[in-house]
Each structure stands twice: as structure tokens, then as C-alpha cells.
Design an enzyme around this catalytic site. Structure first.
Site, mmCIF file in Angstrom:
data_model
loop_
_atom_site.group_PDB
_atom_site.id
_atom_site.type_symbol
_atom_site.label_atom_id
_atom_site.label_comp_id
_atom_site.label_asym_id
_atom_site.label_seq_id
_atom_site.Cartn_x
_atom_site.Cartn_y
_atom_site.Cartn_z
ATOM 1 N N CYS A 78 43.935 50.502 5.310
ATOM 2 C CA CYS A 78 45.107 49.865 5.905
ATOM 3 C C CYS A 78 46.386 50.379 5.273
ATOM 4 O O CYS A 78 46.391 50.965 4.196
ATOM 5 C CB CYS A 78 45.016 48.347 5.826
ATOM 6 S SG CYS A 78 45.093 47.630 4.184
ATOM 7 N N CYS A 79 47.495 50.164 5.995
ATOM 8 C CA CYS A 79 48.821 50.569 5.543
ATOM 9 C C CYS A 79 48.872 52.090 5.386
ATOM 10 O O CYS A 79 48.563 52.821 6.313
ATOM 11 C CB CYS A 79 49.167 49.819 4.260
ATOM 12 S SG CYS A 79 50.910 49.908 3.785
ATOM 13 N N ILE A 80 49.184 52.602 4.202
ATOM 14 C CA ILE A 80 49.305 54.040 3.974
ATOM 15 C C ILE A 80 47.955 54.701 3.697
ATOM 16 O O ILE A 80 47.830 55.933 3.781
ATOM 17 C CB ILE A 80 50.299 54.313 2.814
ATOM 18 C CG1 ILE A 80 50.687 55.805 2.714
ATOM 19 C CG2 ILE A 80 49.704 53.834 1.485
ATOM 20 C CD1 ILE A 80 51.456 56.344 3.880
#
Length: 224
Positions: free
Chosen positions: A135-137
């Protein structure tokens, strides 16, 4: 038997480690689904330490494993001891630590290198056909290691809601397929057994971040 899921952390704090809310959401949703989380981190120095009040680096030096232990309440293992045979899945929360401590994405973008230890773990889960949640980066790790994979970091057009959208463009240049999605949605690459969601790549209410991560966790467990 409860499914055993490795959660890989990169420190403690959004600007120089793992994003605390994302890591917590992963652990909460794993617990809610009856899975057993096993938390790991590499025993390496952080790239740098950021004062989260000022948003600026400090002269301090900290260790990724020691800092990650704060989130794990001390129940953490050195990444070097991870054995993929005893685990059902891998999840990596986001935070700048992924781009600074697990890889050099923060300074080199698509030309980055991924830590050999981290790359080895990702390749081991992939080779064993065990699901990986990112998730995210953290989907940039998959984009770098698995050419042609499908991931999402949200949207590919920069705006106030999606301030990090250029990440999607860089990932496309690595040869992966980026799928635009909303913060509460996930994308599943069934061939590579990757489950991704944007989390704090989006300026969104924290409960929406939490909901998207919950969907990611459930999809990972479904594939495990």
C-alpha cells in the site's frame, strides 16, 4: 489453522520509516480476520532521521529494526530470519521508509535499487505463488522487481487530492501497468498475486485509508 502473514516494516514515522497509521491498520485488519501477523524489519541504519514536527532531517542516527519495534510493541524479528516456507503471505505498509530504507526510490526514482534482503524476500514469496499486499508507496518495490506487473498507487494525474501522482508515471516507465483507483479500492494482479491500494498517496479522511487497507488485507488472505 490461522494464516501466518509477514508484515515488513521500514522504521517508525511517515517521513523516515513506516507510516504508523497504515501499519496499525494492517495489523488491526489481520487480527479481525483471524490471521497471525509476524512483524519483520531489516537490521540496518536508517537513511536519515526526520524531525516530524519541523519536517526536517536531524543529525541523529537510528536503526530500522529498533524503530520498527516501536510499532510492533517489541514483538519483531530481524528480516534476515524470515523463512517463506512457514508463511502464507507478505504485506508491506507504506511510508517514506520504503523509499529510503528498503530502496533508494526517494533519491533515484525509477533508477532506484531495492535492498538485496528486501528483494530476496519479495522474490521468494513471488516464486512460491504466495500473495503480496502493498500500500501507499510500497507498490514501487513490485514495479521495480516484477516487470509487467499491475499495481495501483491511486491516480496518475497530479492534483490536490493526489499529490504524488507522478509516482504512477515513473512506474509505467518501468514497464508495469498502473491502474487508477479510488482510495477505498484495491487492485488485484492475479497473475503475480499482488494486491495494492493507494492509502496515504491520497489526501483522504483517515477512515477511508483504513477501509482501503482492510480490503487489501482481505484480498491477500483470500489469495493465501
Amino acid at each position: 489453522m490461522a494464516k501466518r502473514v509477514a508484515v515488513l516494516l521500514a522504521g517508525c514515522g511517515v517521513f523516515d520509516g513506516s507510516e504508523v497509521h497504515e501499519a496499525s491498520a494492517v495489523l488491526v485488519h489481520l487480527s479481525r480476520e483471524g490471521a497471525q501477523a509476524e512483524v519483520y524489519a531489516p537490521n540496518i541504519p536508517q537513511m536519515h532521521v526526520v524531525d516530524h514536527v519541523k519536517g526536517q532531517p536531524t543529525p541523529e542516527q537510528r536503526n530500522v529494526l529498533v524503530e520498527s519495534a516501536r510499532i510492533a510493541r517489541g514483538n519483531i524479528k530481524d528480516l534476515a530470519t524470515l523463512d517463506v516456507k512457514g508463511l502464507d503471505a507478505l504485506i508491506i505498509p507504506g511510508g517514506f521508509g520504503v523509499a529510503k530504507n528498503l530502496s533508494t526510490w526517494a533519491t533515484q526514482g525509477k533508477n532506484c535499487s531495492v535492498s538485496k534482503e528486501v528483494e530476496g524476500v519479495l522474490r521468494a514469496f513471488h516464486a512460491a505463488h504466495k500473495p503480496i499486499g502493498l500500500c501507499c508507496i510500497s507498490p514501487v518495490l513490485a514495479a521495480k522487481i516484477f516487470p509487467g506487473c499491475e499495481v495501483t498507487v491511486g491516480h496518475d494525474t497530479e492534483c490536490e487530492q493526489w499529490p504524488y501522482a507522478k509516482t504512477a508515471e515513473a512506474m509505467k516507465e518501468l514497464g508495469c501497468r498502473h491502474v487508477n483507483s479510488q482510495v477505498t479500492e484495491v487492485h488485484v494482479d492475479a497473475r503475480n498475486r499482488l494486491v495494492t491500494t493507494s492509502a496515504f498517496m491520497c489526501n483522504a479522511p483517515i477512515h477511508h485509508i483504513h477501509d482501503g487497507i482492510g480490503k487489501m488485507v482481505r484480498e491477500v488472505l483470500r489469495l493465501a
